[in-house]
Design a protein around this motif. Structure first.
Motif, mmCIF file in Angstrom:
data_model
loop_
_atom_site.group_PDB
_atom_site.id
_atom_site.type_symbol
_atom_site.label_atom_id
_atom_site.label_comp_id
_atom_site.label_asym_id
_atom_site.label_seq_id
_atom_site.Cartn_x
_atom_site.Cartn_y
_atom_site.Cartn_z
ATOM 1 N N ARG A 83 0.838 -1.204 0.000
ATOM 2 C CA ARG A 83 0.000 0.000 0.000
ATOM 3 C C ARG A 83 0.875 1.257 0.000
ATOM 4 N NH1 ARG A 83 -3.395 2.892 4.182
ATOM 5 N NH2 ARG A 83 -2.235 1.704 5.741
ATOM 6 N N ARG A 87 1.226 4.120 -2.883
ATOM 7 C CA ARG A 87 1.157 5.537 -2.534
ATOM 8 C C ARG A 87 2.338 6.308 -3.134
ATOM 9 N NH1 ARG A 87 -1.426 7.443 2.053
ATOM 10 N NH2 ARG A 87 -1.220 5.343 2.966
ATOM 11 N N LEU A 147 -6.429 5.531 -0.215
ATOM 12 C CA LEU A 147 -5.647 4.425 0.330
ATOM 13 C C LEU A 147 -5.967 4.148 1.795
ATOM 14 C CD1 LEU A 147 -2.141 5.085 -1.268
ATOM 15 C CD2 LEU A 147 -3.799 3.339 -1.898
ATOM 16 N N TYR A 152 -10.804 0.400 0.582
ATOM 17 C CA TYR A 152 -9.509 -0.111 0.139
ATOM 18 C C TYR A 152 -8.970 -1.142 1.113
ATOM 19 C CZ TYR A 152 -4.699 -0.236 -1.546
ATOM 20 O OH TYR A 152 -3.485 -0.665 -2.038
ATOM 21 N N ASN A 158 -3.059 -4.176 3.157
ATOM 22 C CA ASN A 158 -1.711 -3.616 3.063
ATOM 23 C C ASN A 158 -0.833 -4.306 2.032
ATOM 24 O OD1 ASN A 158 -1.860 -1.527 5.037
ATOM 25 N ND2 ASN A 158 -1.706 -3.053 6.659
#
Length: 258
Positions: A83, A87, A147, A152, A158
């Motif tokens: 994750r 990002r 996120l 999500y 993760n």
């Protein structure tokens, strides 16, 4: 004072319905990431596959020049999760130059939700809500909101690479069109504006719908002046070349026997 994120009502769509389809290309990506979550680790080959999938999901390709060695190193060493890797790709200079700066806020919401949540937007209500968030706080606020959302975390968590959900539908001969074909990198308005500002060999001003020259040709010299300048430069080049040859021959002829 910044406005809070407007509430959005969900719509009935394939992404919200549990799929009973057999294993396919989407399931393979989800199962690999789920196995990594359970085991807590994975071998190098599986991690390489997941990194490639993450690049394709965010950038739609994995060119060497667009890769981020620092993020990959942190992911391989366990310093960040998948994750956090996603990002970092969304906040990278590549994503800003090729996507964020080429689209309006409305279209940016569609592009980011399709990549991060793997589904279309919930109509104009969600499109307007997140576009206000971009206008007030910028792109990082939209990335964090998606996120860190409950949707999500419940769908990908993760360690799962985001993917387009329910693209292959059971009972239908043709599934949903892939997101990269539904939403290209930029829209027609950006393409047209670039064509007016940048040089293009195929540009014909007689057929221009705007009836005026582009900005980069607003103060250009007349065609006859450009032709005269090119001829002058060419003639000067021949004169200088001849003069250099004459000097060289003169220097060689002065060294006769003494």
């Amino acid at each position: 004072m910044a406005l809070p994120l407007l509430p959005v009502s969900t719509l009935t769509m394939n992404a919200r319905v549990t799929s009973f389809a057999l294993a396919d290309e989407e399931w393979s990506r989800q199962s690999q990431s789920a196995a990594r979550s359970i085991a807590g680790t994975c071998d190098r080959r599986d991690l390489d596959i997941q990194i490639e999938q993450a690049y394709r999901q965010i950038f739609f390709h994995a060119f060497k020049v667009d890769r981020d060695p620092m993020l990959e190193s942190q992911l391989r060493s366990g310093q960040i999760t998948m994750r956090d890797f996603v990002r970092g790709l969304l906040l990278s200079q590549k994503f800003r130059d090729d996507f964020y700066r080429c689209n309006s806020n409305y279209r940016m919401v569609e592009q980011t939700i399709g990549r991060v949540l793997g589904r279309p937007v919930y109509g104009d209500q969600e499109r307007i809500a997140y576009s206000i968030l971009i206008a007030q706080r910028g792109l990082p606020s939209l990335v964090d909101a998606l996120l860190d959302s409950e949707e999500y975390m419940q769908t990908f968590g993760n360690d799962t690479v985001p993917f387009q959900r329910s693209r292959v539908l059971p009972g239908q001969p043709v599934g949903t069109m892939p997101f990269n074909q539904q939403a290209p990198r930029y829209g027609a308005y950006w393409r047209d504006s670039i064509a007016k500002r940048a040089p293009a060999q195929s540009l014909t001003w007689q057929n221009s719908t705007m009836g005026q020259l582009p900005d980069w040709l607003a103060n250009a010299p007349a065609p006859w002046a450009r032709k005269l300048w090119l001829n002058t430069v060419a003639a000067g080049g021949f004169v200088i070349t001849g003069l250099m040859l004459w000097i060289a021959l003169s220097m060689l002829s002065t060294g006769g026997p003494g």
